[in-house]
Design a protein around this motif. Structure first.
Motif, PDB file in Angstrom:
ATOM      1  N   GLY A  23      48.048 -19.617  25.450  1.00 26.11           N
ATOM      2  CA  GLY A  23      48.449 -20.071  24.129  1.00 26.11           C
ATOM      3  C   GLY A  23      48.736 -18.917  23.189  1.00 26.11           C
ATOM      4  O   GLY A  23      49.577 -19.029  22.283  1.00 26.11           O
ATOM      5  N   SER A  24      48.055 -17.787  23.402  1.00 24.28           N
ATOM      6  CA  SER A  24      48.321 -16.620  22.555  1.00 24.28           C
ATOM      7  C   SER A  24      49.689 -16.023  22.876  1.00 24.28           C
ATOM      8  O   SER A  24      50.382 -15.524  21.983  1.00 24.28           O
ATOM      9  CB  SER A  24      47.222 -15.564  22.740  1.00 24.28           C
ATOM     10  OG  SER A  24      47.265 -15.012  24.048  1.00 24.28           O
ATOM     11  N   LEU A  25      50.087 -16.103  24.157  1.00 26.68           N
ATOM     12  CA  LEU A  25      51.416 -15.614  24.531  1.00 26.68           C
ATOM     13  C   LEU A  25      52.505 -16.485  23.924  1.00 26.68           C
ATOM     14  O   LEU A  25      53.442 -15.989  23.296  1.00 26.68           O
ATOM     15  CB  LEU A  25      51.544 -15.587  26.061  1.00 26.68           C
ATOM     16  CG  LEU A  25      52.941 -15.284  26.622  1.00 26.68           C
ATOM     17  CD1 LEU A  25      53.474 -13.960  26.086  1.00 26.68           C
ATOM     18  CD2 LEU A  25      52.920 -15.284  28.141  1.00 26.68           C
ATOM     19  N   ASN A  26      52.374 -17.796  24.087  1.00 30.73           N
ATOM     20  CA  ASN A  26      53.364 -18.704  23.491  1.00 30.73           C
ATOM     21  C   ASN A  26      53.387 -18.565  21.978  1.00 30.73           C
ATOM     22  O   ASN A  26      54.453 -18.552  21.353  1.00 30.73           O
ATOM     23  CB  ASN A  26      53.048 -20.146  23.883  1.00 30.73           C
ATOM     24  CG  ASN A  26      53.509 -20.483  25.288  1.00 30.73           C
ATOM     25  OD1 ASN A  26      54.516 -19.963  25.762  1.00 30.73           O
ATOM     26  ND2 ASN A  26      52.774 -21.345  25.964  1.00 30.73           N
ATOM     27  N   GLY A  27      52.202 -18.458  21.374  1.00 31.36           N
ATOM     28  CA  GLY A  27      52.128 -18.300  19.928  1.00 31.36           C
ATOM     29  C   GLY A  27      52.789 -17.023  19.445  1.00 31.36           C
ATOM     30  O   GLY A  27      53.485 -17.007  18.421  1.00 31.36           O
ATOM     31  N   ALA A  28      52.586 -15.938  20.189  1.00 34.73           N
ATOM     32  CA  ALA A  28      53.188 -14.659  19.808  1.00 34.73           C
ATOM     33  C   ALA A  28      54.702 -14.706  19.935  1.00 34.73           C
ATOM     34  O   ALA A  28      55.425 -14.118  19.114  1.00 34.73           O
ATOM     35  CB  ALA A  28      52.621 -13.539  20.678  1.00 34.73           C
ATOM     36  N   LEU A  29      55.207 -15.387  20.948  1.00 36.28           N
ATOM     37  CA  LEU A  29      56.653 -15.512  21.111  1.00 36.28           C
ATOM     38  C   LEU A  29      57.253 -16.340  19.981  1.00 36.28           C
ATOM     39  O   LEU A  29      58.305 -15.998  19.438  1.00 36.28           O
ATOM     40  CB  LEU A  29      56.970 -16.143  22.468  1.00 36.28           C
ATOM     41  CG  LEU A  29      56.656 -15.264  23.689  1.00 36.28           C
ATOM     42  CD1 LEU A  29      56.852 -16.060  24.985  1.00 36.28           C
ATOM     43  CD2 LEU A  29      57.516 -14.007  23.702  1.00 36.28           C
TER      44      LEU A  29
END
Length: 226
Positions: free
Chosen positions: A8-14
């Protein structure tokens, strides 16, 4: 505000870097060609040699996180990520202190996102400012505390596992006006975490979209009414 932990942190950062839904979908489809889950042969060999000579080496992880680091460096606009449109919060677990920590704004770096995605044992921990961090999901699979502290009144939670219990109404005393949850209908299994085959990803994207449409319809209706 986007609060993310683990993937979720990866998707959020993108999203915080300006990616839209179409770009996210295309990015996931192309991941199987990036060698994200490379076995860390060299690191493990060094670990065994150091262990042989009793040098008390750090656990190297079965997989290397360098391909994922390179992907993050290429994909994420750190300057844009640090602004407040939207405000992105990343959760990671401080291993030595057994503490969940949240990172946001100017303190947020590629390493924090990498740490939040580093599944224990599979990946090595990430050292930041002398502290060691692993996946934020160890201690908080649903990191909504920063949103609550910020006074959010509409919260959508996206889960990667089915809801374990029955759905209950929120207590009347809560400051949260609307609360929606998106969750898969069935357990996919641990093996799907490492399955980046294009067809498998397409199937999971389609299933997630279907779940979101079905499960958020009431939330969106109430949101419009309020």
């Amino acid at each position: 505000m986007i609060c993310g932990t683990s993937i979720g942190s990866l998707n959020g950062a993108l999203i915080g870097s300006g990616w839209n839904a179409d770009q996210l979908e295309a990015g996931w489809y192309n991941l199987n060609n990036r060698g994200i889950f490379n076995i860390s042969v060299v690191r493990r060999l060094k670990y065994q040699i150091k262990k042989l000579f009793r040098r008390n080496p750090e656990w190297p992880g079965y997989l290397s996180n360098e391909p994922l680091r390179q992907l993050l460096l290429e994909s994420i606009d750190v300057a844009r990520l640090r602004d407040d449109n939207p405000n992105v919060v990343v959760a990671a677990t401080n291993i030595r202190r057994a503490k969940l920590e949240y990172f946001v704004g100017e303190e947020l770096t590629i390493d924090h996102i990498l740490a939040s995605c580093s599944i224990p044992v599979l990946f090595p921990w990430v050292e930041i400012a002398g502290e060691q961090y692993w996946d934020g999901g160890i201690m908080a699979n649903t990191p909504i505390l920063p949103a609550l502290d910020a006074g959010a009144v509409e919260i959508i939670v996206v889960l990667l596992a089915p809801l374990a219990g029955s759905v209950m109404e929120l207590p009347n005393s809560t400051a949260v006006r609307l609360f929606g949850v998106v969750a898969p209908q069935s357990m996919s299994g641990v093996q799907t975490m490492l399955d980046l085959d294009r067809e498998s990803v397409k199937r999971r994207v389609a299933e997630g979209y279907g779940d979101a449409v079905a499960q958020l319809s009431g939330f969106m209706d109430r949101s419009l009414q309020s």
